[in-house]
Design a protein around this motif. Structure first.
Motif, mmCIF file in Angstrom:
data_model
loop_
_atom_site.group_PDB
_atom_site.id
_atom_site.type_symbol
_atom_site.label_atom_id
_atom_site.label_comp_id
_atom_site.label_asym_id
_atom_site.label_seq_id
_atom_site.Cartn_x
_atom_site.Cartn_y
_atom_site.Cartn_z
ATOM 1 N N ALA A 1 9.329 2.887 -3.779
ATOM 2 C CA ALA A 1 9.359 3.955 -2.779
ATOM 3 C C ALA A 1 8.439 3.655 -1.594
ATOM 4 C CB ALA A 1 8.995 5.297 -3.415
ATOM 5 N N GLY A 2 8.515 2.421 -1.089
ATOM 6 C CA GLY A 2 7.734 2.061 0.081
ATOM 7 C C GLY A 2 6.375 1.480 -0.189
ATOM 8 N N SER A 3 5.967 1.379 -1.447
ATOM 9 C CA SER A 3 4.629 0.874 -1.761
ATOM 10 C C SER A 3 4.630 -0.598 -2.159
ATOM 11 C CB SER A 3 4.003 1.706 -2.889
ATOM 12 O OG SER A 3 4.737 1.573 -4.088
ATOM 13 N N ALA A 4 5.747 -1.303 -1.942
ATOM 14 C CA ALA A 4 5.822 -2.728 -2.264
ATOM 15 C C ALA A 4 6.422 -3.486 -1.092
ATOM 16 C CB ALA A 4 6.657 -2.954 -3.521
ATOM 17 N N HIS B 1 -2.343 -1.169 -17.336
ATOM 18 C CA HIS B 1 -3.770 -1.447 -17.156
ATOM 19 C C HIS B 1 -4.168 -1.067 -15.736
ATOM 20 C CE1 HIS B 1 -2.845 -3.888 -20.674
ATOM 21 N NE2 HIS B 1 -4.129 -3.889 -20.956
ATOM 22 N N ARG B 2 -4.533 0.175 -15.563
ATOM 23 C CA ARG B 2 -4.836 0.696 -14.248
ATOM 24 C C ARG B 2 -6.282 0.410 -13.858
ATOM 25 N NH1 ARG B 2 -1.867 1.018 -11.032
ATOM 26 N NH2 ARG B 2 -2.583 2.904 -10.007
ATOM 27 N N PRO B 3 -6.539 0.228 -12.556
ATOM 28 C CA PRO B 3 -7.930 0.066 -12.112
ATOM 29 C C PRO B 3 -8.743 1.307 -12.440
ATOM 30 C CG PRO B 3 -6.387 -0.515 -10.367
ATOM 31 C CD PRO B 3 -5.585 0.137 -11.443
ATOM 32 N N PRO B 4 -10.038 1.155 -12.675
ATOM 33 C CA PRO B 4 -10.877 2.326 -12.949
ATOM 34 C C PRO B 4 -10.906 3.263 -11.749
ATOM 35 C CG PRO B 4 -12.221 0.375 -12.566
ATOM 36 C CD PRO B 4 -10.802 -0.106 -12.668
ATOM 37 N N PRO C 1 -1.747 2.585 -6.182
ATOM 38 C CA PRO C 1 -1.831 1.903 -4.887
ATOM 39 C C PRO C 1 -2.142 0.411 -4.960
ATOM 40 C CG PRO C 1 -3.895 2.993 -5.334
ATOM 41 C CD PRO C 1 -2.995 3.321 -6.502
ATOM 42 N N THR C 2 -2.079 -0.204 -6.140
ATOM 43 C CA THR C 2 -2.299 -1.648 -6.230
ATOM 44 C C THR C 2 -1.233 -2.375 -5.409
ATOM 45 O OG1 THR C 2 -3.246 -1.443 -8.444
ATOM 46 C CG2 THR C 2 -2.419 -3.617 -7.820
#
Length: 301
Positions: free
Chosen positions: A254-257, A145-148, A227-228
């Motif tokens: 990969a660095g995004s958390a 469920h991705r952001p719009p 990018p959430t």
């Protein structure tokens, strides 16, 4: 453990969850029955917090054999309510919700219904926080469920997306049996005698079929979340999933958390103290007050 995966369902355009009559309680609380996209009734409770719909909402996804009325879930919700509105709900097959548990597969639909409900109550920002099985569900939900997007595209139902995600004590991969508690859990889920114990002792009705197809793994879901903002929380004494699980999740990001390894912490809601829950809530609401993501850091407290 279902005849069709939640991922397959969310790539269609399901109907909005229907709501039964809503009971209003003290301090603006609401108790209702949501309908997941496949029609399963989901017991849900809303606590507006001190900001009401003007602030963000935290949707709490409990672990396997839990429900919104269990003391450890109520304790976590009470801490979160000091920082945001809170939606707690009971996964299918548990407590007063309908259906049977698929141990993390179609539960994504239950979470989507709860997130959509929080938005329907006026919350512009919604954070999902999941524990153990609920941790795997919030990861897969965020991937599906991705952001719009600015061009209007996006996967899943836009009103059911999360603006930030927290996975506590979550597994990284399916079918893990490397610890005694997980071997007992596999007996509970895969054996008829285990499912009888689940129904009559643990108040959990478990689906009798194996997953077909096997749903996207938590580690497979993580790269699809950015990018959430994503926070991974895990205890270094977790008896179910050792620390290679949170590290695998963090590597997949990969660095995004952001990864918090908590010294001395065990597993899920029962092991999460009020101080840790307060830090999680502060991180969650901070995504919207500061705009920062704090990515790529590993903390021990």
């Amino acid at each position: 453990m279902s005849t069709g995966s939640a991922g397959r369902v969310t790539r269609t355009t399901p109907r909005r969850p229907r709501r039964a009559s809503t009971e209003r309680g003290d301090a603006g609380t609401l108790r209702t029955t949501l309908r997941a996209a496949d029609g399963v009734p989901v017991d849900a409770l809303y606590e507006p917090g001190h900001l009401g719909a003007r602030g963000p909402a935290i949707v709490l996804a409990h672990g396997f054999t839990g429900d919104l009325e269990r003391p450890h879930v109520r304790r976590a919700a009470a801490v979160f309510a000091q920082y945001a509105g809170v939606v707690t709900f009971t996964f299918r097959g548990h407590g007063k919700s309908g259906g049977t548990s698929t141990v993390g597969d179609r539960e994504v639909l239950d979470l989507a219904a709860a997130v959509a409900w929080a938005r329907s109550l006026g919350h512009a920002r919604v954070v999902t926080v999941g524990f153990s099985m609920g941790g795997s569900v919030v990861l897969r939900h965020a991937a599906l469920h991705r952001p719009p997007q600015e061009d209007g595209t996006g996967r899943g139902r836009a009103e059911a997306h999360a603006d930030a995600v927290v996975a506590v004590s979550a597994p990284a991969r399916w079918y893990y049996r490397g610890t005694a508690p997980m071997r007992r859990l596999h007996w509970l889920v895969t054996r008829r005698s285990g499912r009888v114990v689940g129904r009559h002792v643990l108040r959990t009705r478990i689906h009798h079929r194996e997953w077909d197809p096997v749903p996207l793994s938590p580690a497979g879901a993580v790269p699809l979340i950015a990018p959430t903002p994503l926070l991974i929380v895990h205890g270094d004494r977790d008896p179910y999933f050792p620390v290679d699980h949170p590290r695998m999740l963090a590597d997949a990001a990969a660095g995004s958390a952001e990864l918090w390894l908590e010294p001395g912490m065990g597993h899920a809601e029962n092991a999460a103290g009020d101080e840790l829950l307060a830090r999680v809530a502060t991180w969650a609401v901070g995504r919207f007050s500061t705009g920062g993501t704090g990515r790529g850091a590993e903390h021990g407290y």
